[in-house]
Scaffold this active site. Structure first.
Site, PDB file in Angstrom:
ATOM      1  N   CYS A  85       0.651  -1.544   0.249  1.00  0.00           N
ATOM      2  CA  CYS A  85      -0.186  -0.109  -0.228  1.00  0.00           C
ATOM      3  C   CYS A  85       0.252   1.195   0.341  1.00  0.00           C
ATOM      4  O   CYS A  85       1.590   1.351   0.599  1.00  0.00           O
ATOM      5  CB  CYS A  85      -1.203   0.032   1.128  1.00  0.00           C
ATOM      6  SG  CYS A  85      -2.469   1.386   1.260  1.00  0.00           S
TER       7      CYS A  85
ATOM      8  N   HIS B 141      -9.136  -3.946  -1.821  1.00  0.00           N
ATOM      9  CA  HIS B 141      -8.170  -2.370  -1.762  1.00  0.00           C
ATOM     10  C   HIS B 141      -7.998  -1.095  -1.450  1.00  0.00           C
ATOM     11  O   HIS B 141      -8.099  -0.321   0.162  1.00  0.00           O
ATOM     12  CB  HIS B 141      -6.785  -3.127  -1.816  1.00  0.00           C
ATOM     13  CG  HIS B 141      -5.291  -2.685  -1.285  1.00  0.00           C
ATOM     14  ND1 HIS B 141      -4.746  -3.286  -0.188  1.00  0.00           N
ATOM     15  CD2 HIS B 141      -5.486  -1.293  -1.070  1.00  0.00           C
ATOM     16  CE1 HIS B 141      -3.239  -2.007  -0.476  1.00  0.00           C
ATOM     17  NE2 HIS B 141      -4.018  -1.232  -0.655  1.00  0.00           N
ATOM     18  N   GLU B 142      -8.489  -0.944  -2.441  1.00  0.00           N
ATOM     19  CA  GLU B 142      -8.717   0.118  -2.758  1.00  0.00           C
ATOM     20  C   GLU B 142      -9.882   1.146  -2.252  1.00  0.00           C
ATOM     21  O   GLU B 142     -10.123   1.938  -1.174  1.00  0.00           O
ATOM     22  CB  GLU B 142      -8.622   0.724  -3.749  1.00  0.00           C
ATOM     23  CG  GLU B 142      -7.845   0.382  -4.945  1.00  0.00           C
ATOM     24  CD  GLU B 142      -5.969   0.946  -3.917  1.00  0.00           C
ATOM     25  OE1 GLU B 142      -6.509   2.120  -3.815  1.00  0.00           O
ATOM     26  OE2 GLU B 142      -5.069   0.202  -4.740  1.00  0.00           O
TER      27      GLU B 142
ATOM     28  N   HIS C  90     -10.625   1.730   1.201  1.00  0.00           N
ATOM     29  CA  HIS C  90      -9.908   2.777   1.868  1.00  0.00           C
ATOM     30  C   HIS C  90     -10.638   4.307   2.406  1.00  0.00           C
ATOM     31  O   HIS C  90     -10.451   4.816   3.196  1.00  0.00           O
ATOM     32  CB  HIS C  90      -8.946   3.782   0.945  1.00  0.00           C
ATOM     33  CG  HIS C  90      -6.918   3.251   0.822  1.00  0.00           C
ATOM     34  ND1 HIS C  90      -6.534   3.022   1.927  1.00  0.00           N
ATOM     35  CD2 HIS C  90      -6.718   2.305  -0.033  1.00  0.00           C
ATOM     36  CE1 HIS C  90      -5.667   2.704   1.866  1.00  0.00           C
ATOM     37  NE2 HIS C  90      -5.392   1.872   0.543  1.00  0.00           N
TER      38      HIS C  90
END
Ligand code: ZN
Length: 179
Positions: free
Chosen positions: A103, A145-146, A149
């Site tokens: 990351c 994953h994104e 955020h």
């Protein structure tokens, strides 16, 4: 071209929830500049994806793309460049794929995370058109994953084990027994 500063783990903005983006907002000059800055920043940092909170903007906006620069995930499949607004992800399977994730907000490190390998994502594009797609493989992992955020979650929260985490150089040279 404007490279924005990427916040690192420990910054409380990375732990906040992001706001939905409105239809009026996407047509503004400021928003178009934000998208350009995100792509510039992602490519400059050799990333495969970047979420707006990583540059301190608490809005539901993600950019991904490896087409021009394979970057850190050498050997991994390409991820087409894409602008993702207000995404909602729903896992379609309990089957999981494990990856050593990195990351841009946790530089120099990586950790082993398992995620559902098939998802349904609904999102808006930069013209605020609505899309829905079933996505699997590496791209599904990257998008999860994104999008994490946008909800204040980092991959380190999802490690399969705290032991499966460390500095890239140590894992590359010493960590063959991990995993
Ligand atoms: Zn990240």
């Amino acid at each position: 071209m404007a490279i924005r500063k990427i916040l690192r783990i420990g910054n409380p903005l990375l732990r906040r929830f992001s706001d939905d983006i409105t239809e009026d907002e996407v047509s503004t000059k400021d928003f178009k500049k934000l998208i350009r800055d995100m792509f510039d920043t992602m490519k400059h940092a050799d990333g495969v994806g970047l979420a707006a909170p990583q540059i301190g903007v608490l809005k539901k906006l993600v950019v991904v793309g490896t087409e021009e620069d394979p970057g850190r995930y050498k050997g991994a499949p390409e991820v087409p460049s894409q602008i993702i607004i207000n995404p909602v992800i729903e896992p379609l399977t309990e089957n999981k794929d494990g990856f050593w994730e990195g990351c841009l907000s946790v530089p120099g490190m990586r950790g082993y995370v398992e995620r559902p390998n098939q998802i349904k994502m609904t999102w808006r594009d930069e013209k605020f058109n609505l899309h829905e797609e079933t996505i699997s493989g590496f791209r599904a992992i990257v998008l999860q994953h994104e999008c994490d955020h946008l909800f204040g979650t980092l991959y380190v929260d999802r490690l399969k084990s705290p032991k499966l985490f460390g500095y890239n150089e140590e894992i590359d040279t010493q960590g063959k027994d991990l995993d």
